[in-house]
Design a protein around this motif. Structure first.
Motif, short mmCIF file in Angstrom:
data_model
loop_
_atom_site.label_atom_id
_atom_site.label_comp_id
_atom_site.label_asym_id
_atom_site.label_seq_id
_atom_site.Cartn_x
_atom_site.Cartn_y
_atom_site.Cartn_z
N ARG A 152 0.82 -1.21 0.00
CA ARG A 152 0.00 0.00 0.00
C ARG A 152 0.86 1.26 0.00
NH1 ARG A 152 -5.30 0.88 3.97
NH2 ARG A 152 -5.88 2.95 3.20
N GLY B 2 3.50 1.69 -1.47
CA GLY B 2 4.04 1.93 -2.81
C GLY B 2 3.12 2.73 -3.70
N ILE B 3 1.85 2.82 -3.32
CA ILE B 3 0.88 3.54 -4.16
C ILE B 3 0.17 4.66 -3.42
CG2 ILE B 3 0.50 1.57 -5.69
CD1 ILE B 3 -2.06 0.98 -4.17
N GLU B 4 0.33 4.73 -2.10
CA GLU B 4 -0.30 5.79 -1.31
C GLU B 4 0.77 6.52 -0.50
OE1 GLU B 4 -3.82 4.93 0.93
OE2 GLU B 4 -4.33 3.21 -0.34
N SER C 13 -1.17 -6.56 -8.18
CA SER C 13 -0.59 -5.58 -9.12
C SER C 13 0.37 -4.63 -8.43
CB SER C 13 -1.71 -4.80 -9.80
OG SER C 13 -2.46 -4.05 -8.84
N ARG C 14 0.34 -4.58 -7.09
CA ARG C 14 1.20 -3.68 -6.33
C ARG C 14 2.59 -4.27 -6.09
NH1 ARG C 14 -2.38 -3.17 -1.06
NH2 ARG C 14 -2.09 -5.43 -1.28
N THR D 277 5.80 -2.51 -7.18
CA THR D 277 6.00 -1.14 -6.70
C THR D 277 6.03 -1.07 -5.18
OG1 THR D 277 3.61 -0.70 -6.83
CG2 THR D 277 4.95 -0.14 -8.76
N GLY E 108 6.63 -0.32 -1.47
CA GLY E 108 7.10 0.94 -0.93
C GLY E 108 8.22 0.81 0.07
#
Length: 308
Positions: A176, A178-180, A229-230, A233, A235
């Protein structure tokens, strides 16, 4: 003659947890609470903090008692295991292990008390865990509500770690992250110990179905990173995966390592296997030789750049 009806057991988790058809649950692990303390035998101090009064989300914070004014140390956010059903930062098992880890690694630790299933089904554990991370991030500019973090946490060296279900939470937190955005907070590393994931060659097990009744099954990315899909990426910049030879979850940890390396994620992944040991052996036999070796390995992961 006793006419009291016998309660029907609908789910059991080893010797640790039992749920009945009428909704009653019994927990046989993690319910005892060790009080926080200053200057323990391990020269580690601890205190509790209520993060969210509405939900009851809280954490126990550990810090070396010998820390000096102005000294900054790596910060670890820890998520306990227990199949999302049992466990607590306040119980003797986790309190004592965090105390030993803080003493060995010379770090600050925030051990999160997320809410448990079945009273709070997934995704509540994830939401609480993310809320705890957001709370930690508030201290990034030394403006948070907890003085120990404002004064002593090195926010250039933030790590997440967890065992079993806690390792699963760690994965979902860095995915999470990685995208937020976390208010500018960056996670340096993640440590997943004997992590609970699903298996790609079978259906999801009863544990996951019980704690997450609305799951999509084996394709649920929360327990099957290959479907997430995360994954590419994440974090964080480095991941340490720990497995044990006799752990039924070993193959899932090895598969996660292989999947992560093939995902396109540009970080560093390391894996450590402990021979001849069972699932989370280090928590229940922390003084054995292999548990001490694992403790030192974790400490090294949190401090590998300290000399630079």
């Amino acid at each position: 003659m006793d006419s009291t009806p016998t309660e029907v057991v609908v789910f059991e988790f080893g010797p640790y947890f039992r749920a009945y058809k009428n909704g009653r649950v019994e927990r046989f692990f993690g319910t005892d609470k060790v009080p926080s303390s200053n200057n323990s035998d391990h020269a580690v101090s601890s205190k509790d903090f209520l993060i969210d009064q509405e939900t009851g989300l809280s954490a126990r914070i550990f810090i070396p008692s010998t820390i000096k004014s102005g000294q900054k140390l790596p910060l670890l956010v820890y998520y306990h295991g227990g199949a999302f059903l049992v466990g607590s930062p306040f119980c003797p098992t986790y309190h004592n292990y965090m105390t030993s880890l803080v003493a060995e690694a010379n770090i600050i630790t925030v051990s999160v008390d997320y809410r448990l299933a079945p009273e709070h089904h997934i995704p509540i554990a994830y939401e609480d865990s993310w809320a705890a991370l957001q709370w930690v991030a508030k201290h990034h500019n030394n403006e948070g509500p907890e003085g120990w973090l404002n004064d002593h946490a090195d926010f250039q060296r933030v790590f997440l770690a967890g065992d079993s279900a806690g390792g699963n939470i760690v994965y979902n937190m860095v995915a999470r992250a990685g995208i937020e955005d976390l208010a500018g907070l960056k996670i340096l590393g993640a440590c997943l110990v004997h992590t609970y994931f699903g298996r790609k060659d079978c259906e999801v097990d009863n544990y996951w179905l019980f704690v997450c009744p609305n799951t999509s099954g084996i394709n649920d990315p929360r327990i099957n990173p290959a479907m997430d899909s995360r994954l590419s990426t994440l974090g964080c910049t480095r991941v340490l995966i720990c497995v044990a030879e006799k752990d039924v979850l070993k193959e899932r940890g090895l598969l996660f390592c292989e999947t992560l390396r093939k995902s396109g994620w540009d970080g560093e992944v390391q894996i450590v296997e402990t021979e001849g040991e069972e699932h989370v052996f280090h928590l229940f036999n922390p003084d054995c030789e292999k548990a001490v070796i694992l403790l030192k390995r974790l400490a090294s992961f949190f401090n590998q750049d300290m000399a630079n």
